[in-house]
Structure formats: structure tokens, C-alpha cells
Design an enzyme around this catalytic site. Structure first.
Site, PDB file in Angstrom:
ATOM      1  N   LYS A 233      -3.551  -7.396  -8.737  1.00 42.23           N
ATOM      2  CA  LYS A 233      -2.337  -8.098  -9.174  1.00 42.23           C
ATOM      3  C   LYS A 233      -2.429  -9.619  -9.112  1.00 42.23           C
ATOM      4  O   LYS A 233      -1.844 -10.309  -9.952  1.00 42.23           O
ATOM      5  CB  LYS A 233      -1.138  -7.602  -8.372  1.00 42.23           C
ATOM      6  CG  LYS A 233      -0.844  -6.133  -8.611  1.00 42.23           C
ATOM      7  CD  LYS A 233       0.357  -5.663  -7.806  1.00 42.23           C
ATOM      8  CE  LYS A 233       0.601  -4.168  -8.020  1.00 42.23           C
ATOM      9  NZ  LYS A 233       1.815  -3.708  -7.334  1.00 42.23           N
TER      10      LYS A 233
ATOM     11  N   ASP B 239       7.320  -5.680 -10.471  1.00 42.86           N
ATOM     12  CA  ASP B 239       7.408  -5.220  -9.083  1.00 42.86           C
ATOM     13  C   ASP B 239       8.654  -5.738  -8.377  1.00 42.86           C
ATOM     14  O   ASP B 239       9.327  -5.000  -7.641  1.00 42.86           O
ATOM     15  CB  ASP B 239       6.175  -5.660  -8.285  1.00 42.86           C
ATOM     16  CG  ASP B 239       5.008  -4.694  -8.400  1.00 42.86           C
ATOM     17  OD1 ASP B 239       5.234  -3.521  -8.763  1.00 42.86           O
ATOM     18  OD2 ASP B 239       3.876  -5.109  -8.115  1.00 42.86           O
TER      19      ASP B 239
ATOM     20  N   GLY C 143      -0.500  -9.477  -0.234  1.00 45.18           N
ATOM     21  CA  GLY C 143      -1.136  -9.238  -1.528  1.00 45.18           C
ATOM     22  C   GLY C 143      -0.151  -9.402  -2.677  1.00 45.18           C
ATOM     23  O   GLY C 143       0.930  -9.983  -2.525  1.00 45.18           O
ATOM     24  N   GLY C 144      -0.528  -8.852  -3.832  1.00 44.69           N
ATOM     25  CA  GLY C 144       0.276  -9.042  -5.034  1.00 44.69           C
ATOM     26  C   GLY C 144       1.686  -8.493  -4.928  1.00 44.69           C
ATOM     27  O   GLY C 144       2.658  -9.151  -5.312  1.00 44.69           O
TER      28      GLY C 144
ATOM     29  N   TYR D 259       3.891   5.557  -1.902  1.00 44.88           N
ATOM     30  CA  TYR D 259       4.673   6.744  -2.263  1.00 44.88           C
ATOM     31  C   TYR D 259       3.890   8.042  -2.107  1.00 44.88           C
ATOM     32  O   TYR D 259       4.451   9.128  -2.175  1.00 44.88           O
ATOM     33  CB  TYR D 259       5.201   6.632  -3.702  1.00 44.88           C
ATOM     34  CG  TYR D 259       4.124   6.443  -4.750  1.00 44.88           C
ATOM     35  CD1 TYR D 259       3.465   7.523  -5.315  1.00 44.88           C
ATOM     36  CD2 TYR D 259       3.782   5.165  -5.177  1.00 44.88           C
ATOM     37  CE1 TYR D 259       2.488   7.351  -6.271  1.00 44.88           C
ATOM     38  CE2 TYR D 259       2.803   4.972  -6.131  1.00 44.88           C
ATOM     39  CZ  TYR D 259       2.163   6.067  -6.681  1.00 44.88           C
ATOM     40  OH  TYR D 259       1.184   5.885  -7.638  1.00 44.88           O
TER      41      TYR D 259
END
Length: 287
Positions: free
Chosen positions: A71, A107, A134-135, A228
Site C-alpha cells: 500500500k 481503507d 503500515g499502509g 478478518y
């Protein structure tokens, strides 16, 4: 699904990628709308991202989702970057338009929709602790700040990765604090936090542990894990046992995916269809 010479291809790049549930929900949406499109998963290592994106464009693939670890890296691989994606400092959706690779970020939007759905919460005025830099972490942190969160805390094992997030959050006028990636450091500020978000990859594999004990959590805390699969990470299990309200990343996956669908197709995403397909893929429920 019937694939022929006219099928339009979209997909997701990641490493690892075998856990992804995105193909199930997108392909269900295409079927429901009778679109001759197909969504595929591609294992792409970070050193090959630029070549893979250029190859996708050259092969006529019209849209790509990006997941771990791409990302932030993608920012240097695209022709154009949407204004919000640039602010959020990460790209998770690429559209190929007029021969150009255009980057977007869904996101942040997906996270805000998820906490509204899971916890009936608005981010405005909330204090948010994000694990990771992170992204996904960066997009969530900056989006929360833009939408009026009172304060953003970020903890990460590498301090240097926090600095770009701090810069962007402070630009919004919101308060920012870096926290050591240790239980004792988190314990000092946890009573001030409304929402704790795991935006690391810790929890994807059996035996993964963030090292956070049940004593850190309380019933007033909302804990959201962007992972998830598995549906219950160690973090959610421990936090839930202490009475915290918990949710996994399936709702964020749904809403960021629906937004990506709309960017690519210019059509309204069939959210109910995508939700059913996602539940079936993750939990074996009938779709």
C-alpha cells in the site's frame, strides 16, 4: 460465472494472498448485476509490484486492489494519485483509466463505515490508538484525524515509520502521540482511549501474539482488528474476555471493497449481495 473473450478482469495483489475473501464478494456483485467481469487474486512480491502493475495495464486489467505489503510502496509506481490517497499516504485501489495507473485509498472510508456498523460510533471526538504504521494504519490514522478524532496514538516496533503519520495527522490540527510498542507504555494511556485498532499483520498466523494481556482492556473500550481471517485473533479473544466490545476486519473489507467496486465500474455496489457472499466465504453461511 461465464468467462469469455470479452470478460473484464480486476483483482488483488498481495503477499501472502491465499487468505483473501475479496474475490467472493466482488464476483457475487458482478453476477448479481449481470456484468461480464471477474475478480482474481495474484501473488505479487514487493520487488515485483511495479512490473506487475505495468503488466496489468498492458494486459487490459482495469482495476487492482493492493493489500499487504504494497500500500505504501505503490505510491512510487503509479501515474496519478488521488488527492485523498496522497493525504492518507497509501494506495489500496488502482484504476486503469486511459492507459494510466491511478491510485485511490478506500481503507479510511471502509474503517469509518465499519466502526459505525459494528459499534454505532462516529469517529468525531474519539481518541484512537492504532497498532502498526503500515499502509492501513496510516490511512486509518489520517482519515480519523480528518474526520474529527480528538487524538491519535500510534505504536509500532519501528519508531521511524511513525513519523510520516505524525506529520500528516498534525497537519489536520489534531493531537498526535507516539507510544512505545510495549504493554507498560500502552497501559499508561489505555484509559484515555476509546478505540484500539490492530492494523498490523500479527494475528494472521496461528500462534501470533501482540503480547497484550486482558488487564489492558475494559468494557468501555472498543477493539477493532483489521484482520478478518481468522475471525477471532488472539487480540479479539483476550479483549473480549475482559468485556471490551470487539469486531474483526470483515466489515472494513466489505465497505472498502464496495467503494473500490464503484471506482472501477462507475456503478453502485450491491452491498447486501457482497455482504452475504463475504459471510459465506468467511463463515460458511449460505449466500
Amino acid at each position: 460465472m461465464h468467462i469469455d473473450g470479452s470478460t473484464t478482469i480486476v483483482g488483488v495483489f498481495g503477499a501472502p494472498i491465499t487468505h483473501t475473501a475479496s474475490p467472493a464478494m466482488h464476483n457475487a456483485a458482478f453476477t448479481a448485476l449481470e456484468m461480464n467481469w471477474a475478480y482474481l487474486a495474484f501473488a505479487v512480491e514487493p520487488q515485483n509490484l511495479r512490473t506487475a502493475l505495468q503488466g496489468a495495464r498492458d494486459m487490459g486489467i482495469v482495476g487492482i486492489n493492493l493489500t499487504v505489503p504494497h500500500k505504501i510502496l505503490a505510491l512510487g509506481c503509479l501515474d496519478e494519485i488521488d488527492a485523498e490517497a496522497r493525504k492518507l499516504g497509501a494506495v489500496n485501489t488502482v484504476a486503469v483509466e486511459k492507459g494510466k495507473l491511478r491510485g485511490f485509498n478506500t481503507d479510511g472510508y471502509g474503517f469509518l463505515q465499519a466502526i459505525k456498523e459494528e459499534f454505532n460510533l462516529s469517529i468525531k471526538g474519539k481518541r484512537v490508538l492504532i497498532l502498526g504504521a503500515g499502509g492501513a494504519a496510516r490511512a486509518i490514522a489520517v482519515k480519523c484525524a480528518l474526520e474529527g478524532a480528538e487524538r491519535i496514538y500510534v505504536t509500532n516496533r519501528t519508531d521511524a515509520k511513525i513519523q510520516p503519520i505524525a506529520v500528516e495527522v498534525k497537519k489536520t490540527g489534531r493531537r498526535f502521540e507516539s507510544v512505545g510498542f510495549r504493554s507498560d507504555a500502552i497501559e499508561k494511556i489505555i484509559d484515555e482511549v476509546d478505540i484500539l485498532v490492530n492494523a498490523t499483520s500479527v494475528g494472521l498466523q496461528d500462534g501470533d501474539s501482540l503480547g497484550l494481556g486482558a488487564g489492558l482492556f475494559s468494557p468501555r473500550l472498543h477493539v477493532y482488528d483489521t484482520i478478518y481471517r481468522p475471525a477471532e485473533t488472539e487480540l479479539l479473544r483476550v479483549a473480549g474476555s475482559a468485556g471490551a466490545k470487539v469486531a474483526n476486519g470483515s466489515s472494513m473489507l466489505l465497505h472498502q471493497g464496495a467503494k473500490a467496486f464503484e471506482i472501477w465500474t462507475k456503478r453502485k455496489a450491491p452491498l447486501a449481495v457482497m455482504r452475504r457472499a463475504l459471510r459465506a466465504a468467511l463463515h460458511g453461511e449460505p449466500s
